[in-house]
Design an enzyme around this catalytic site. Structure first.
Site, PDB file in Angstrom:
ATOM      1  N   GLY A 128       1.478   4.716   3.498  1.00  0.00           N
ATOM      2  CA  GLY A 128       2.568   3.827   3.080  1.00  0.00           C
ATOM      3  C   GLY A 128       3.773   4.608   2.581  1.00  0.00           C
ATOM      4  O   GLY A 128       4.911   4.376   3.006  1.00  0.00           O
ATOM      5  N   ARG A 131      -1.513  12.071  19.623  1.00  0.00           N
ATOM      6  CA  ARG A 131      -2.521  13.130  19.467  1.00  0.00           C
ATOM      7  C   ARG A 131      -2.820  13.765  20.819  1.00  0.00           C
ATOM      8  O   ARG A 131      -2.857  14.981  20.962  1.00  0.00           O
ATOM      9  CB  ARG A 131      -3.798  12.545  18.861  1.00  0.00           C
ATOM     10  N   ARG A 176     -14.894   3.631  10.628  1.00  0.00           N
ATOM     11  CA  ARG A 176     -13.803   2.706  10.316  1.00  0.00           C
ATOM     12  C   ARG A 176     -14.367   1.322  10.019  1.00  0.00           C
ATOM     13  O   ARG A 176     -13.832   0.557   9.236  1.00  0.00           O
ATOM     14  CB  ARG A 176     -12.843   2.617  11.501  1.00  0.00           C
ATOM     15  N   GLY A 212       0.874  -1.181   0.000  1.00  0.00           N
ATOM     16  CA  GLY A 212       0.000   0.000   0.000  1.00  0.00           C
ATOM     17  C   GLY A 212       0.905   1.222   0.000  1.00  0.00           C
ATOM     18  O   GLY A 212       1.464   1.583   1.040  1.00  0.00           O
ATOM     19  N   ALA A 213       1.099   1.811  -1.186  1.00  0.00           N
ATOM     20  CA  ALA A 213       2.023   2.950  -1.308  1.00  0.00           C
ATOM     21  C   ALA A 213       1.256   4.267  -1.383  1.00  0.00           C
ATOM     22  O   ALA A 213       1.672   5.209  -2.042  1.00  0.00           O
ATOM     23  CB  ALA A 213       2.915   2.760  -2.535  1.00  0.00           C
ATOM     24  N   GLY A 214       0.115   4.308  -0.706  1.00  0.00           N
ATOM     25  CA  GLY A 214      -0.693   5.537  -0.675  1.00  0.00           C
ATOM     26  C   GLY A 214      -0.137   6.518   0.345  1.00  0.00           C
ATOM     27  O   GLY A 214       1.080   6.579   0.566  1.00  0.00           O
ATOM     28  N   HIS A 270      -9.046   0.892  18.409  1.00  0.00           N
ATOM     29  CA  HIS A 270      -8.800   2.105  17.627  1.00  0.00           C
ATOM     30  C   HIS A 270     -10.126   2.615  17.061  1.00  0.00           C
ATOM     31  O   HIS A 270     -10.381   2.574  15.874  1.00  0.00           O
ATOM     32  CB  HIS A 270      -7.821   1.795  16.494  1.00  0.00           C
ATOM     33  N   ASP A 309       2.150  -1.715  -4.527  1.00  0.00           N
ATOM     34  CA  ASP A 309       0.773  -1.223  -4.655  1.00  0.00           C
ATOM     35  C   ASP A 309       0.182  -1.791  -5.938  1.00  0.00           C
ATOM     36  O   ASP A 309       0.913  -2.207  -6.844  1.00  0.00           O
ATOM     37  CB  ASP A 309       0.751   0.317  -4.696  1.00  0.00           C
ATOM     38  N   ASN A 367      -7.465  -0.065   8.398  1.00  0.00           N
ATOM     39  CA  ASN A 367      -8.656  -0.034   9.260  1.00  0.00           C
ATOM     40  C   ASN A 367      -9.766  -0.952   8.748  1.00  0.00           C
ATOM     41  O   ASN A 367      -9.825  -1.194   7.554  1.00  0.00           O
ATOM     42  CB  ASN A 367      -9.205   1.395   9.305  1.00  0.00           C
TER      43      ASN A 367
HETATM   44  O1  TXD Z   1      -3.428   4.573  12.718  1.00  0.00           O
HETATM   45  C1  TXD Z   1      -3.921   3.902  11.881  1.00  0.00           C
HETATM   46  N1  TXD Z   1      -3.995   2.589  12.037  1.00  0.00           N
HETATM   47  C2  TXD Z   1      -4.457   4.524  10.652  1.00  0.00           C
HETATM   48  C3  TXD Z   1      -5.005   3.672   9.642  1.00  0.00           C
HETATM   49  C4  TXD Z   1      -4.186   5.880  10.339  1.00  0.00           C
HETATM   50  C5  TXD Z   1      -4.454   6.359   9.094  1.00  0.00           C
HETATM   51  C6  TXD Z   1      -5.014   5.538   8.029  1.00  0.00           C
HETATM   52  N2  TXD Z   1      -5.534   4.300   8.500  1.00  0.00           N
HETATM   53  C7  TXD Z   1      -5.964   3.311   7.515  1.00  0.00           C
HETATM   54  O2  TXD Z   1      -4.858   2.872   6.731  1.00  0.00           O
HETATM   55  C8  TXD Z   1      -6.977   3.808   6.518  1.00  0.00           C
HETATM   56  O3  TXD Z   1      -8.269   3.820   7.056  1.00  0.00           O
HETATM   57  C9  TXD Z   1      -6.806   2.786   5.420  1.00  0.00           C
HETATM   58  O4  TXD Z   1      -7.491   1.606   5.750  1.00  0.00           O
HETATM   59  C10 TXD Z   1      -5.292   2.500   5.431  1.00  0.00           C
HETATM   60  C11 TXD Z   1      -4.518   3.264   4.374  1.00  0.00           C
HETATM   61  O5  TXD Z   1      -4.711   4.644   4.536  1.00  0.00           O
HETATM   62  P1  TXD Z   1      -4.034   5.659   3.501  1.00  0.00           P
HETATM   63  O6  TXD Z   1      -4.390   7.027   3.940  1.00  0.00           O
HETATM   64  O7  TXD Z   1      -2.619   5.325   3.276  1.00  0.00           O
HETATM   65  O8  TXD Z   1      -4.888   5.305   2.198  1.00  0.00           O
HETATM   66  P2  TXD Z   1      -4.483   5.489   0.658  1.00  0.00           P
HETATM   67  O9  TXD Z   1      -3.698   6.724   0.445  1.00  0.00           O
HETATM   68  O10 TXD Z   1      -5.739   5.303  -0.113  1.00  0.00           O
HETATM   69  O11 TXD Z   1      -3.521   4.259   0.372  1.00  0.00           O
HETATM   70  C12 TXD Z   1      -3.967   2.934   0.338  1.00  0.00           C
HETATM   71  C13 TXD Z   1      -3.258   2.284  -0.796  1.00  0.00           C
HETATM   72  C14 TXD Z   1      -3.657   2.857  -2.180  1.00  0.00           C
HETATM   73  O12 TXD Z   1      -2.501   3.360  -2.833  1.00  0.00           O
HETATM   74  C15 TXD Z   1      -4.251   1.659  -2.892  1.00  0.00           C
HETATM   75  O13 TXD Z   1      -3.960   1.646  -4.283  1.00  0.00           O
HETATM   76  C16 TXD Z   1      -3.573   0.517  -2.181  1.00  0.00           C
HETATM   77  O14 TXD Z   1      -3.568   0.899  -0.818  1.00  0.00           O
HETATM   78  N3  TXD Z   1      -4.231  -0.750  -2.342  1.00  0.00           N
HETATM   79  C17 TXD Z   1      -3.559  -1.908  -2.487  1.00  0.00           C
HETATM   80  N4  TXD Z   1      -2.239  -2.157  -2.482  1.00  0.00           N
HETATM   81  C18 TXD Z   1      -1.874  -3.441  -2.661  1.00  0.00           C
HETATM   82  N5  TXD Z   1      -2.749  -4.456  -2.823  1.00  0.00           N
HETATM   83  C19 TXD Z   1      -4.077  -4.220  -2.828  1.00  0.00           C
HETATM   84  N6  TXD Z   1      -4.948  -5.225  -2.994  1.00  0.00           N
HETATM   85  C20 TXD Z   1      -4.530  -2.903  -2.655  1.00  0.00           C
HETATM   86  N7  TXD Z   1      -5.751  -2.327  -2.614  1.00  0.00           N
HETATM   87  C21 TXD Z   1      -5.566  -1.012  -2.418  1.00  0.00           C
END
Ligand code: TXD
Length: 308
Positions: A14, A151, A88, A9-11, A175, A33, A120
């Site tokens: 990540g 926080r 969540r 997950g390189a969002g 959480h 990703d 989440n």
């Molecule tokens: O403290 C905590 N635990 C949290 C958790 C704090 C912030 C965000 N929290 C959760 O982490 C949020 O509710 C999400 O469930 C995840 C990821 O959050 P983020 O803000 O990084 O989301 P993004 O920017 O959408 O990135 C998710 C990436 C995105 O690039 C998708 O293309 C990728 O996940 N993705 C995948 N990667 C690999 N394999 C699969 N199947 C896949 N599906 C989506």
């Protein structure tokens, strides 16, 4: 450097975790990703920052799990983030499938990896990873408590005008909005937190902490917090790779501690080279215990909904 960390997950969280990790020069990094070109582009961009900061870290981006081969730590952030107004828990089933696959695919290539989960709903996703991988509890640790506690520390620093370094706060539990900020165990340079401000100011901070994630979601309009969640990942990874035996609030599998069993729950966890080395048990009063039990009931319900 011999260590390697894969981030699935390189969002937002990540990629930002990769940034904090690279700055610490802890390990080589693989960013994986499903979006074509995106992890490759972010990895290349981040690597091009390394000459400027003088860190010799290899950073590879890929759409293929082959890039995760030989990792000491796998961080899973893959999934969908919350949209405004969305809980969540709405994310449960979609993200469970994603986390399951990410665990299975990475474990094949890194059979000894320790997993740090971010996706989440956090406590339930940790459970999915543990079950999907057949992993011992030492090797699956969820990130939530460091963020929630940070926080609270930040809000106390704003209130008192004191260095963030002087402030120690401990937020335990699931959480979600029922998380449990333990004010009695928190302190400012050794002074109990409740002696540092009027009760209503402290109550406001506790409330803002509980809703801290939602506050940022509402401000951003799209996506959720990423700087603070991802630096917490870096702190956990560092504690593990350097065998620091750092005690920090993390989501871990409960095996009788705090009277809880068979759920992931935020408690003070000692982190070292084995991953979870030990759960630290605070002495709680009846009110604190009741708040934790209430939070545990929510986590239990969500975990049961996974039907694993
Ligand atoms: O403290 C905590 N635990 C949290 C958790 C704090 C912030 C965000 N929290 C959760 O982490 C949020 O509710 C999400 O469930 C995840 C990821 O959050 P983020 O803000 O990084 O989301 P993004 O920017 O959408 O990135 C998710 C990436 C995105 O690039 C998708 O293309 C990728 O996940 N993705 C995948 N990667 C690999 N394999 C699969 N199947 C896949 N599906 C989506």
């Amino acid at each position: 450097m011999s260590h390697k960390i894969t981030i699935v997950g390189a969002g937002m969280t990540g990629a930002t975790a990769a940034h904090w990790l690279a700055e610490r020069e802890l390990a080589h990094i693989a960013l994986i990703d499903v979006v074509e070109g995106m992890p490759q582009g972010k990895a290349l961009d981040l690597f091009q920052a390394m000459p400027v900061i003088g860190k010799d870290v290899k950073i590879e981006g890929s759409n293929d799990y082959a890039a995760s081969e030989g990792s000491d730590i796998v961080v899973i952030t893959a999934g969908l983030p919350r949209k405004p107004g969305m809980s969540r828990d709405d994310l449960l089933s979609t993200n469970a499938d994603i986390v399951k696959k990410a665990t299975e695919e990475t474990l094949k290539r890194s059979p000894n990896a320790i997993y740090i989960i971010l996706t989440n709903p956090l406590d339930a996703m940790c459970y999915v990873a543990m079950k999907a991988g057949g992993l011992p509890r030492e090797r699956v640790i969820g990130q939530a408590g460091i963020l929630d506690s940070a926080r609270m520390r930040a809000f106390v620093a704003m209130e008192l005008g004191v260095s963030v370094e002087n402030i120690f706060c401990y937020v335990l539990g699931g959480h979600g909005d029922s998380m449990v900020p333990l004010t009695r165990h928190s302190n400012v340079a050794g002074v109990p937190l409740n002696e540092t401000m009027p009760a209503e100011r402290l109550a406001a901070i506790v409330d803002r902490t509980r809703k801290g994630g939602g506050e940022i979601v509402a401000l951003l309009k799209s996506g959720s917090a990423f700087y603070a969640p991802s630096v917490a990942v870096a702190q956990m990874a560092e504690a593990i790779l350097k065998d620091k035996q750092l005690i920090a609030p993390c989501a871990v599998y409960m095996n009788g501690e705090y009277g809880l069993k068979d759920i992931f729950f935020g408690v003070p966890a000692q982190l070292g080279r084995k991953g979870l080395e030990k759960v630290v048990e605070y002495t709680l009063n009846a009110e604190e215990k009741a708040m934790l039990d209430n939070s545990a009931a929510e986590v239990r319900e969500l975990t049961a909904a996974l039907k694993l």
